[in-house]
Scaffold this motif. Structure first.
Motif: not given
Length: 73
Positions: A2-17, A24-36
């Motif tokens: 995908a062109n857009e990376k999740d969790y503030f543009g971090l790499s896939w492995i960092v986003s997976l962790i 962190t999944s709950c909070v960062l996911g919410a912040v990412t969606r609000i940022k979008e």
């Protein structure tokens, strides 16, 4: 994949962790969606992210390399 990376543009492995860690999944996911610009999806992630969406995030990160998008509006 995908062109857009999740969790503030971090790499896939960092986003997976980060997706594996429940809080962190709950909070960062919410912040990412609000940022979008998806306020409703961000609020739903805060309300449902600790149980349902947490598991879906892990599955989607492993299979699709993206977090789960509940509302794509």
């Amino acid at each position: 994949m995908a062109n857009e990376k999740d969790y503030f543009g971090l790499s896939w492995i960092v986003s997976l962790i980060l997706a594996i860690i429940p809080f962190t999944s709950c909070v960062l996911g919410a912040v990412t969606r609000i940022k979008e610009g998806h306020i409703v999806a961000g609020v739903l992630r805060l309300l449902l992210g600790w149980n349902v969406i947490y598991v879906l995030d892990i599955v989607f990160m492993v299979l699709n390399q993206r977090i789960f998008r509940l509302l794509n509006i």
